[in-house]
Design a protein around this motif. Structure first.
Motif, mmCIF file in Angstrom:
data_model
loop_
_atom_site.group_PDB
_atom_site.id
_atom_site.type_symbol
_atom_site.label_atom_id
_atom_site.label_comp_id
_atom_site.label_asym_id
_atom_site.label_seq_id
_atom_site.Cartn_x
_atom_site.Cartn_y
_atom_site.Cartn_z
ATOM 1 N N GLU A 86 0.926 -1.240 -0.057
ATOM 2 C CA GLU A 86 0.090 -0.017 -0.041
ATOM 3 C C GLU A 86 0.884 1.174 -0.095
ATOM 4 O O GLU A 86 0.588 2.038 -0.678
ATOM 5 N N GLU A 87 2.094 1.232 0.740
ATOM 6 C CA GLU A 87 3.024 2.232 0.784
ATOM 7 C C GLU A 87 3.464 2.504 -0.561
ATOM 8 O O GLU A 87 3.565 3.715 -1.077
ATOM 9 N N GLU A 88 3.760 1.468 -1.269
ATOM 10 C CA GLU A 88 4.337 1.868 -2.679
ATOM 11 C C GLU A 88 3.229 2.311 -3.602
ATOM 12 O O GLU A 88 3.595 3.315 -4.723
ATOM 13 N N GLN A 89 2.038 1.677 -3.531
ATOM 14 C CA GLN A 89 0.860 2.441 -4.196
ATOM 15 C C GLN A 89 0.445 3.769 -3.943
ATOM 16 O O GLN A 89 0.499 4.676 -5.047
ATOM 17 N N THR A 139 -5.873 -13.623 -16.145
ATOM 18 C CA THR A 139 -4.941 -13.906 -15.066
ATOM 19 C C THR A 139 -3.857 -12.870 -15.106
ATOM 20 O O THR A 139 -2.869 -12.624 -16.077
ATOM 21 N N TRP A 140 -4.053 -11.813 -14.177
ATOM 22 C CA TRP A 140 -2.985 -10.719 -14.129
ATOM 23 C C TRP A 140 -1.688 -11.285 -13.413
ATOM 24 O O TRP A 140 -1.865 -11.611 -12.380
ATOM 25 N N ARG A 141 -0.598 -10.694 -14.151
ATOM 26 C CA ARG A 141 0.789 -11.117 -13.642
ATOM 27 C C ARG A 141 1.571 -9.945 -13.738
ATOM 28 O O ARG A 141 1.334 -8.938 -14.608
ATOM 29 N N TRP A 142 2.416 -9.610 -13.047
ATOM 30 C CA TRP A 142 3.688 -8.706 -12.877
ATOM 31 C C TRP A 142 4.638 -9.086 -13.945
ATOM 32 O O TRP A 142 4.838 -10.035 -14.480
ATOM 33 N N VAL A 143 5.445 -8.007 -14.376
ATOM 34 C CA VAL A 143 6.445 -8.314 -15.375
ATOM 35 C C VAL A 143 7.446 -9.289 -15.089
ATOM 36 O O VAL A 143 8.080 -9.836 -16.054
ATOM 37 N N ASP A 144 7.722 -9.226 -14.179
ATOM 38 C CA ASP A 144 8.801 -10.473 -13.544
ATOM 39 C C ASP A 144 8.162 -11.819 -13.434
ATOM 40 O O ASP A 144 8.585 -12.972 -12.839
ATOM 41 N N GLY A 145 6.784 -12.108 -13.781
ATOM 42 C CA GLY A 145 6.026 -13.288 -13.935
ATOM 43 C C GLY A 145 5.376 -13.469 -12.701
ATOM 44 O O GLY A 145 4.614 -14.784 -12.650
ATOM 45 N N THR A 146 5.446 -12.832 -11.555
ATOM 46 C CA THR A 146 4.755 -13.143 -10.297
ATOM 47 C C THR A 146 2.980 -12.946 -10.686
ATOM 48 O O THR A 146 2.923 -11.913 -11.312
ATOM 49 N N PRO A 147 2.347 -13.853 -9.858
ATOM 50 C CA PRO A 147 1.062 -13.604 -10.085
ATOM 51 C C PRO A 147 0.469 -12.411 -9.140
ATOM 52 O O PRO A 147 1.149 -11.890 -8.124
ATOM 53 N N LEU A 148 -0.527 -11.641 -9.478
ATOM 54 C CA LEU A 148 -1.129 -10.393 -8.624
ATOM 55 C C LEU A 148 -1.668 -11.040 -7.303
ATOM 56 O O LEU A 148 -2.888 -11.854 -7.632
ATOM 57 N N ASN A 149 -1.368 -10.518 -6.235
ATOM 58 C CA ASN A 149 -1.907 -10.975 -5.061
ATOM 59 C C ASN A 149 -2.621 -9.854 -4.467
ATOM 60 O O ASN A 149 -4.029 -10.102 -4.344
ATOM 61 N N THR A 150 -1.933 -8.943 -4.120
ATOM 62 C CA THR A 150 -3.074 -7.594 -3.661
ATOM 63 C C THR A 150 -2.930 -6.702 -4.691
ATOM 64 O O THR A 150 -2.002 -6.391 -5.500
ATOM 65 N N SER A 151 -4.257 -6.083 -4.835
ATOM 66 C CA SER A 151 -4.577 -5.303 -5.967
ATOM 67 C C SER A 151 -5.063 -4.037 -5.568
ATOM 68 O O SER A 151 -5.555 -3.854 -4.263
ATOM 69 N N GLY A 180 -2.107 -2.795 -17.398
ATOM 70 C CA GLY A 180 -2.404 -2.148 -16.472
ATOM 71 C C GLY A 180 -1.871 -0.665 -16.193
ATOM 72 O O GLY A 180 -0.555 -0.532 -16.700
ATOM 73 N N ASP A 181 -2.677 0.177 -15.610
ATOM 74 C CA ASP A 181 -2.125 1.492 -15.680
ATOM 75 C C ASP A 181 -2.692 2.081 -14.102
ATOM 76 O O ASP A 181 -3.564 1.355 -13.763
ATOM 77 N N ILE A 182 -2.021 3.095 -13.984
ATOM 78 C CA ILE A 182 -2.641 3.772 -12.760
ATOM 79 C C ILE A 182 -3.474 5.305 -13.444
ATOM 80 O O ILE A 182 -2.857 5.836 -14.094
ATOM 81 N N LYS A 183 -4.855 5.260 -13.189
ATOM 82 C CA LYS A 183 -5.420 6.283 -13.845
ATOM 83 C C LYS A 183 -6.010 7.082 -12.886
ATOM 84 O O LYS A 183 -5.986 8.423 -13.200
ATOM 85 N N SER A 184 -6.946 6.765 -11.989
ATOM 86 C CA SER A 184 -7.696 7.769 -10.916
ATOM 87 C C SER A 184 -6.739 7.772 -9.771
ATOM 88 O O SER A 184 -7.070 7.244 -8.849
ATOM 89 N N PHE A 185 -5.543 8.478 -9.811
ATOM 90 C CA PHE A 185 -4.434 8.598 -8.858
ATOM 91 C C PHE A 185 -4.689 9.211 -7.664
ATOM 92 O O PHE A 185 -4.171 9.250 -6.687
ATOM 93 N N ASN A 186 -6.012 9.901 -7.584
ATOM 94 C CA ASN A 186 -6.605 10.497 -6.327
ATOM 95 C C ASN A 186 -7.041 9.581 -5.295
ATOM 96 O O ASN A 186 -7.467 9.815 -4.141
ATOM 97 N N ALA A 187 -7.387 8.346 -5.884
ATOM 98 C CA ALA A 187 -7.954 7.085 -4.807
ATOM 99 C C ALA A 187 -6.996 6.288 -4.594
ATOM 100 O O ALA A 187 -5.950 5.904 -5.276
ATOM 101 N N LYS A 188 -6.913 5.469 -3.411
ATOM 102 C CA LYS A 188 -6.053 4.518 -3.233
ATOM 103 C C LYS A 188 -6.228 3.123 -4.259
ATOM 104 O O LYS A 188 -5.096 2.980 -4.768
ATOM 105 N N ASN A 189 -7.471 3.088 -4.595
ATOM 106 C CA ASN A 189 -7.834 2.215 -5.631
ATOM 107 C C ASN A 189 -7.824 2.689 -7.134
ATOM 108 O O ASN A 189 -8.780 3.274 -7.623
ATOM 109 N N SER A 190 -6.647 2.871 -7.689
ATOM 110 C CA SER A 190 -6.452 3.783 -8.843
ATOM 111 C C SER A 190 -6.023 2.824 -10.076
ATOM 112 O O SER A 190 -5.984 3.611 -11.191
ATOM 113 N N TRP A 191 -6.096 1.476 -10.263
ATOM 114 C CA TRP A 191 -5.622 0.629 -11.159
ATOM 115 C C TRP A 191 -6.734 0.597 -12.339
ATOM 116 O O TRP A 191 -7.880 0.650 -11.955
ATOM 117 N N ASN A 192 -6.510 0.657 -13.507
ATOM 118 C CA ASN A 192 -7.480 0.431 -14.554
ATOM 119 C C ASN A 192 -6.691 -0.351 -15.512
ATOM 120 O O ASN A 192 -5.534 -0.420 -15.665
#
Length: 149
Positions: A66-69, A91-103, A119-131
């Motif tokens: 959450e801190e990095e988010q 099935t969402w995965r990170w570029v290093d191949g690890t599965p998405l656990n916390t989103s 995936g991108d950060i779109k609504s950056f004014n909210a904690k849940n900002s991914w799109n």
């Protein structure tokens, strides 16, 4: 503290100082925790953004906390992150191949089915900002380079 522990700590300190000096040379990079980040000022597709990060010795950001988010949201840019379901739809995965656990998906995201696979950060004014977005869309991006062992 024993002499060997003291020497070990001194060596580690000197190594970190050298690393920080090298980072200061890389203009445009921001240090946060054990990574350094580069936020683009131009826009490219997801793959072209990833290629740019790799040319810089990094990759698109992998958000592990959450801190990095919160850190990524502070740049207030609609930007690519290192998340995709190109390999297997849904099935969402990170570029290093690890599965998405916390989103941190935005409300009703991801919603693009086979049309939106990056995936991108779109609504950056909210904690849940991914799109999820079409990978061919041109956006800013954020690279991450690990600097701690």
């Amino acid at each position: 503290m024993s002499d060997s522990q003291h020497r070990s700590l001194a060596e580690e300190r000197d190594s970190m100082k050298a690393l920080l000096m090298n980072l200061k040379v890389e203009l445009g990079w921001v240090l946060f925790k054990c990574s350094t980040y580069y936020v683009s000022s131009e826009k490219k597709t997801w793959q072209a953004s990833r290629d740019d990060c790799r040319q810089r010795g990094a990759d698109l950001i992998i958000i592990n906390s959450e801190e990095e988010q919160s850190f990524a949201n502070q740049f207030k840019k609609y930007m690519w992150i290192g998340l995709t379901d190109l390999q297997t739809e849904g099935t969402w995965r990170w570029v290093d191949g690890t599965p998405l656990n916390t989103s941190y998906w935005g409300t009703k995201e991801p919603n693009g089915d086979s049309e939106e696979n990056c995936g991108d950060i779109k609504s950056f004014n909210a904690k849940n900002s991914w799109n999820d977005e079409k990978c061919a869309t041109s956006l800013n991006w954020i690279c991450e380079k690990k600097v701690c062992p």
